[in-house]
Scaffold this active site. Structure first.
Site, PDB file in Angstrom:
ATOM      1  N   ILE A 160       4.457   4.910   0.265  1.00  0.00           N
ATOM      2  CA  ILE A 160       5.530   4.675  -0.704  1.00  0.00           C
ATOM      3  C   ILE A 160       6.378   5.936  -0.879  1.00  0.00           C
ATOM      4  CG2 ILE A 160       6.007   4.120  -3.122  1.00  0.00           C
ATOM      5  CD1 ILE A 160       3.357   2.416  -3.030  1.00  0.00           C
ATOM      6  N   LEU A 214      -4.490   7.914  -7.912  1.00  0.00           N
ATOM      7  CA  LEU A 214      -5.200   8.523  -9.051  1.00  0.00           C
ATOM      8  C   LEU A 214      -6.597   8.906  -8.589  1.00  0.00           C
ATOM      9  CD1 LEU A 214      -5.418   9.286 -12.027  1.00  0.00           C
ATOM     10  CD2 LEU A 214      -6.093   6.927 -12.520  1.00  0.00           C
ATOM     11  N   ARG A 241       0.127   5.731 -10.804  1.00  0.00           N
ATOM     12  CA  ARG A 241      -0.860   5.242 -11.769  1.00  0.00           C
ATOM     13  C   ARG A 241      -0.623   6.011 -13.066  1.00  0.00           C
ATOM     14  NH1 ARG A 241      -1.667   1.215  -9.609  1.00  0.00           N
ATOM     15  NH2 ARG A 241      -3.536   0.426  -8.624  1.00  0.00           N
ATOM     16  N   GLU A 270      -2.673   0.443 -20.382  1.00  0.00           N
ATOM     17  CA  GLU A 270      -1.842  -0.736 -20.122  1.00  0.00           C
ATOM     18  C   GLU A 270      -2.541  -1.969 -20.683  1.00  0.00           C
ATOM     19  OE1 GLU A 270      -0.905  -0.879 -15.934  1.00  0.00           O
ATOM     20  OE2 GLU A 270       0.013   1.098 -15.983  1.00  0.00           O
ATOM     21  N   HIS A 298       4.557  -2.132 -15.318  1.00  0.00           N
ATOM     22  CA  HIS A 298       3.785  -2.094 -14.063  1.00  0.00           C
ATOM     23  C   HIS A 298       4.318  -3.195 -13.132  1.00  0.00           C
ATOM     24  CE1 HIS A 298      -0.271  -0.758 -12.194  1.00  0.00           C
ATOM     25  NE2 HIS A 298       0.564  -1.145 -11.236  1.00  0.00           N
TER      26      HIS A 298
HETATM   27  P1  NAD Z   1      -0.846   6.319   0.298  1.00  0.00           P
HETATM   28  O1  NAD Z   1      -2.318   6.488   0.362  1.00  0.00           O
HETATM   29  O2  NAD Z   1      -0.123   5.805   1.481  1.00  0.00           O
HETATM   30  O3  NAD Z   1      -0.154   7.706  -0.111  1.00  0.00           O
HETATM   31  C1  NAD Z   1      -0.669   8.568  -1.067  1.00  0.00           C
HETATM   32  C2  NAD Z   1      -0.405   9.986  -0.603  1.00  0.00           C
HETATM   33  O4  NAD Z   1      -0.804  10.857  -1.661  1.00  0.00           O
HETATM   34  C3  NAD Z   1      -1.178  10.385   0.654  1.00  0.00           C
HETATM   35  O5  NAD Z   1      -0.312  10.879   1.651  1.00  0.00           O
HETATM   36  C4  NAD Z   1      -2.131  11.450   0.146  1.00  0.00           C
HETATM   37  O6  NAD Z   1      -2.358  12.470   1.111  1.00  0.00           O
HETATM   38  C5  NAD Z   1      -1.382  11.995  -1.051  1.00  0.00           C
HETATM   39  N1  NAD Z   1      -2.218  12.716  -2.008  1.00  0.00           N
HETATM   40  C6  NAD Z   1      -3.530  12.511  -2.292  1.00  0.00           C
HETATM   41  N2  NAD Z   1      -3.958  13.423  -3.177  1.00  0.00           N
HETATM   42  C7  NAD Z   1      -2.883  14.223  -3.446  1.00  0.00           C
HETATM   43  C8  NAD Z   1      -2.714  15.358  -4.274  1.00  0.00           C
HETATM   44  N3  NAD Z   1      -3.737  15.896  -4.967  1.00  0.00           N
HETATM   45  N4  NAD Z   1      -1.484  15.924  -4.323  1.00  0.00           N
HETATM   46  C9  NAD Z   1      -0.454  15.413  -3.607  1.00  0.00           C
HETATM   47  N5  NAD Z   1      -0.576  14.362  -2.775  1.00  0.00           N
HETATM   48  C10 NAD Z   1      -1.783  13.761  -2.710  1.00  0.00           C
HETATM   49  O7  NAD Z   1      -0.583   5.386  -0.980  1.00  0.00           O
HETATM   50  P2  NAD Z   1       0.695   4.491  -1.255  1.00  0.00           P
HETATM   51  O8  NAD Z   1       0.501   3.149  -0.665  1.00  0.00           O
HETATM   52  O9  NAD Z   1       1.906   5.268  -0.907  1.00  0.00           O
HETATM   53  O10 NAD Z   1       0.568   4.342  -2.854  1.00  0.00           O
HETATM   54  C11 NAD Z   1       0.893   5.446  -3.682  1.00  0.00           C
HETATM   55  C12 NAD Z   1       0.613   5.160  -5.136  1.00  0.00           C
HETATM   56  O11 NAD Z   1       1.378   4.042  -5.593  1.00  0.00           O
HETATM   57  C13 NAD Z   1      -0.848   4.840  -5.491  1.00  0.00           C
HETATM   58  O12 NAD Z   1      -1.159   5.559  -6.670  1.00  0.00           O
HETATM   59  C14 NAD Z   1      -0.821   3.378  -5.845  1.00  0.00           C
HETATM   60  O13 NAD Z   1      -1.824   3.044  -6.768  1.00  0.00           O
HETATM   61  C15 NAD Z   1       0.565   3.261  -6.454  1.00  0.00           C
HETATM   62  N6  NAD Z   1       1.101   1.904  -6.471  1.00  0.00           N
HETATM   63  C16 NAD Z   1       1.728   1.474  -7.597  1.00  0.00           C
HETATM   64  C17 NAD Z   1       2.272   0.211  -7.644  1.00  0.00           C
HETATM   65  C18 NAD Z   1       3.004  -0.280  -8.855  1.00  0.00           C
HETATM   66  O14 NAD Z   1       3.219  -1.487  -9.008  1.00  0.00           O
HETATM   67  N7  NAD Z   1       3.463   0.601  -9.736  1.00  0.00           N
HETATM   68  C19 NAD Z   1       2.147  -0.642  -6.540  1.00  0.00           C
HETATM   69  C20 NAD Z   1       1.521  -0.165  -5.380  1.00  0.00           C
HETATM   70  C21 NAD Z   1       0.993   1.122  -5.353  1.00  0.00           C
END
Ligand code: NAD
Length: 345
Positions: A160, A214, A241, A270, A298
């Site tokens: 994302i 998270l 999150r 939430e 959300h």
């Molecule tokens: P992803 O696993 O593809 O990407 C997450 C990235 O964060 C990875 O590249 C990882 O290396 C990095 N990361 C991990 N720990 C870190 C840290 N300490 N500092 C900096 N970077 C760090 O995940 P994604 O599919 O891109 O999803 C990202 C987030 O979006 C997740 O938290 C997910 O729960 C959230 N999300 C929210 C919704 C919503 O409706 N709001 C929907 C889908 C996903």
């Protein structure tokens, strides 16, 4: 007959998409527990559990009672609410469904940035009731700024984060990111600036967009210290999150003016806790927050198409494992291995 329990209080209609994916010899039970926890009896006889969204925890005591369950699939990305180790101890792989709504969440993050930096919800809402909302005198709002000379800072350059960064680039913005887990040189393929530390990123970003999962390391990664390290007048966007930000710190940052604005799709509690001082002030439309805070429910993941993909892909993950032993996006391989269960990813 394969039995699959779907935990989804908002499930609407029949499991037609799921049956289409899984085949006729499958029985789906839809559990709609509202905000109550799920009990082991609810899952009795189920071969698999599909847990939708993040409202329902799958803690160790529930796992202990899941005597027939062979696989747990999170219909969504985040899995911080599932006890990965407890599942692994019973040899249960946990898979997530990370590829259903990447575009929607990235669009939402950028939409929130645009809404703040163009003042759209505030201008439109004022005009609803006030004639004096028309005219240049009514246009200045703290976050309304030219975007193309700003830096979009991404925390967590995964699926994302990357999609959001590419969108920000299309607006002419400079993109910087902090992600300690990406291999050296990733920044060269992206063509974005890589920050070596979180502080380094915060010092250069005008808009900080949180896209990391998270974890214990990222819990309240945006706290008072992080806000102190930001540029004056920075804007914070969180679609990851709720637990990645300290809401009290956001309030302090907004009150002091260090933060120009914030947009939150996810909250530490939430649905929203209206007794929290920041949310109470927002709900009461206090003037100091005018045009400076957006909260969405959300909703970043949501589109009808995304939801259909989520249902199809989570069912595919279940059936791939149950029928062929194939794991799709397993998130507890390390824990499984520690408990002596070996699987190929
Ligand atoms: P992803 O696993 O593809 O990407 C997450 C990235 O964060 C990875 O590249 C990882 O290396 C990095 N990361 C991990 N720990 C870190 C840290 N300490 N500092 C900096 N970077 C760090 O995940 P994604 O599919 O891109 O999803 C990202 C987030 O979006 C997740 O938290 C997910 O729960 C959230 N999300 C929210 C919704 C919503 O409706 N709001 C929907 C889908 C996903």
């Amino acid at each position: 007959m394969t039995r699959i329990a779907i935990i989804d209080p908002q499930f609407d209609g029949t499991p037609d998409i799921e049956l289409d994916e899984a085949g006729a010899d499958t029985e789906f039970t839809i559990l709609r527990p509202g905000y109550d926890p799920v009990s082991p009896a609810d899952l009795d006889g189920a071969d698999a559990v599909v847990n939708c969204r993040s409202r329902h925890y799958i803690p160790a005591d529930l796992v202990a009672g899941m005597t027939t369950v062979k696989v747990v699939v999170q219909a969504g990305v985040g899995f911080n609410h599932i006890d990965l180790d407890a599942c692994a101890a019973r040899g249960i792989p946990v898979c997530n469904t990370p590829d259903y709504g990447t575009m929607e969440v990235a669009d939402h993050a950028i939409g929130l940035m645009l809404a703040l930096s163009r003042g759209i919800p505030t201008y439109a809402e004022r005009l609803w009731t006030r004639d004096d909302a028309w005219g240049t005198h009514a246009l200045p709002l703290p976050p309304v700024r030219r975007l193309s000379i700003r830096t979009f800072g991404v925390i967590g350059m995964g699926r994302i984060g990357t999609a959001a960064a590419l969108r920000a680039k299309a607006f002419g913005m400079t993109v910087a990111f902090y992600d300690p887990f990406l291999p050296a040189g990733t920044e060269l393929s992206f063509g974005f600036t890589r920050a070596a530390t979180l502080e380094d990123l915060l010092a250069q970003a005008d808009i900080v967009s949180v896209h990391c999962p998270l974890t214990p390391q990222t819990a309240q990664i945006i706290d008072d210290d992080a806000i102190a390290a930001m540029k004056p007048g920075a804007v914070l966007i969180n679609t990851s999150r709720g637990g990645t930000v300290d809401l009290d710190a956001i309030e302090r940052g907004l009150r002091s003016g260090k933060l120009n604005a914030a947009a939150l799709d996810v909250l530490p509690r939430e649905p929203l806790d209206r007794s929290h001082p920041l949310i109470a002030a927002w709900g009461a439309r206090e003037g100091w927050l005018d045009g400076r805070l957006i909260i969405t429910p959300h909703a970043a993941f949501y589109s009808p198409e995304g939801l259909a993909d989520m249902r199809r892909l989570s069912t595919r993950a279940v059936m791939g494992y149950l029928t062929e032993g194939r794991l799709r996006s397993c998130v507890n391989l390390r824990e499984l291995e520690r408990h002596g269960h070996r699987f190929d990813a």
